[in-house]
Design an enzyme around this catalytic site. Sequence first.
Site, PDB file in Angstrom:
ATOM      1  N   GLU A 238      64.166  79.943  59.150  1.00 52.86           N
ATOM      2  CA  GLU A 238      63.844  81.346  58.878  1.00 52.86           C
ATOM      3  C   GLU A 238      63.483  81.499  57.398  1.00 52.86           C
ATOM      4  O   GLU A 238      64.162  80.951  56.535  1.00 52.86           O
ATOM      5  CB  GLU A 238      65.021  82.265  59.239  1.00 52.86           C
ATOM      6  CG  GLU A 238      65.218  82.405  60.743  1.00 52.86           C
ATOM      7  CD  GLU A 238      66.160  83.557  61.139  1.00 52.86           C
ATOM      8  OE1 GLU A 238      66.587  84.343  60.276  1.00 52.86           O
ATOM      9  OE2 GLU A 238      66.455  83.651  62.350  1.00 52.86           O
TER      10      GLU A 238
ATOM     11  N   HIS B 190      62.638  88.976  56.852  1.00 50.91           N
ATOM     12  CA  HIS B 190      62.933  87.616  57.292  1.00 50.91           C
ATOM     13  C   HIS B 190      62.179  87.345  58.578  1.00 50.91           C
ATOM     14  O   HIS B 190      61.559  88.241  59.147  1.00 50.91           O
ATOM     15  CB  HIS B 190      64.441  87.371  57.438  1.00 50.91           C
ATOM     16  CG  HIS B 190      65.083  88.000  58.635  1.00 50.91           C
ATOM     17  ND1 HIS B 190      65.332  89.343  58.725  1.00 50.91           N
ATOM     18  CD2 HIS B 190      65.527  87.468  59.810  1.00 50.91           C
ATOM     19  CE1 HIS B 190      65.925  89.608  59.888  1.00 50.91           C
ATOM     20  NE2 HIS B 190      66.042  88.485  60.575  1.00 50.91           N
TER      21      HIS B 190
ATOM     22  N   HIS C  78      61.756  85.420  62.508  1.00 47.72           N
ATOM     23  CA  HIS C  78      62.387  84.901  63.722  1.00 47.72           C
ATOM     24  C   HIS C  78      61.462  83.847  64.316  1.00 47.72           C
ATOM     25  O   HIS C  78      60.253  84.050  64.388  1.00 47.72           O
ATOM     26  CB  HIS C  78      62.609  86.023  64.742  1.00 47.72           C
ATOM     27  CG  HIS C  78      63.788  86.891  64.416  1.00 47.72           C
ATOM     28  ND1 HIS C  78      64.123  87.996  65.157  1.00 47.72           N
ATOM     29  CD2 HIS C  78      64.728  86.799  63.433  1.00 47.72           C
ATOM     30  CE1 HIS C  78      65.212  88.558  64.641  1.00 47.72           C
ATOM     31  NE2 HIS C  78      65.593  87.858  63.589  1.00 47.72           N
TER      32      HIS C  78
ATOM     33  N   ASP D 242      71.848  90.285  62.237  1.00 50.61           N
ATOM     34  CA  ASP D 242      71.026  91.133  61.371  1.00 50.61           C
ATOM     35  C   ASP D 242      71.665  92.508  61.204  1.00 50.61           C
ATOM     36  O   ASP D 242      71.632  93.096  60.120  1.00 50.61           O
ATOM     37  CB  ASP D 242      69.615  91.302  61.952  1.00 50.61           C
ATOM     38  CG  ASP D 242      68.824  90.010  61.920  1.00 50.61           C
ATOM     39  OD1 ASP D 242      69.144  89.134  61.100  1.00 50.61           O
ATOM     40  OD2 ASP D 242      67.888  89.878  62.730  1.00 50.61           O
TER      41      ASP D 242
HETATM   42 ZN   LIG Z   1      67.078  88.082  62.272  1.00 49.90          ZN
END
Ligand SMILES: [Zn+2]
Length: 132
Positions: A23, A81, A83, A94
Site C-alpha cells: 500500500e 492510501h 488498496h 481505516d
Molecule cells: Zn485502507
Amino acid sequence: MRLVIRQDDLKGIIKMTERSAVEVCGFLFGRREGNDFIVEEIRFIPNRLNSPTAFEMEPLEMVGAIDGAEERGLGVVGIFHSHLKCPPGPSGRDLEGMMLWPVVWLIVDDRGNYGAYVLGGDKIREVEVKIV
Ligand SMILES: [Zn+2]
C-alpha cells in the site's frame, strides 16, 4: 463538502499504486475554502508496515512533511492510501485511522478507482471528488 484535486496529482497516486507491491500512503496538503478541501500538493510517505493490506506512515517523515507544508502556508486536508485487489472503500482498520486523523481520506485502488471519505460522528460519509 468536496475534495478538489488536480488530475495530475490523482493520476500520480494511481500510478504509484499500480507500480507498488505494498500500500502507498501520504498526505494531501492544501487549504480549506468554505466546504471545499483544495489539494495543492501531494506527498508520499513510506509505508513502514510494507504491507499489501495495511499502511502506517513513517512517523518522522510525517512530521517533516507537515512542518515543511506549514512553512509554505499549507495544512493537512487529507490522507491518501491505496488498496490492492480490493475496492477503494475504508476498511475497519481505516476507520480506526479516521478517528485519529479526522481529515478527508482518499483511497485509490490498482485499477484506477478512487473514493474520498470523512467521518461524521461514527458514520463514514463519501465526499465528492472534483478533479481540476
Ligand atoms: Zn485502507
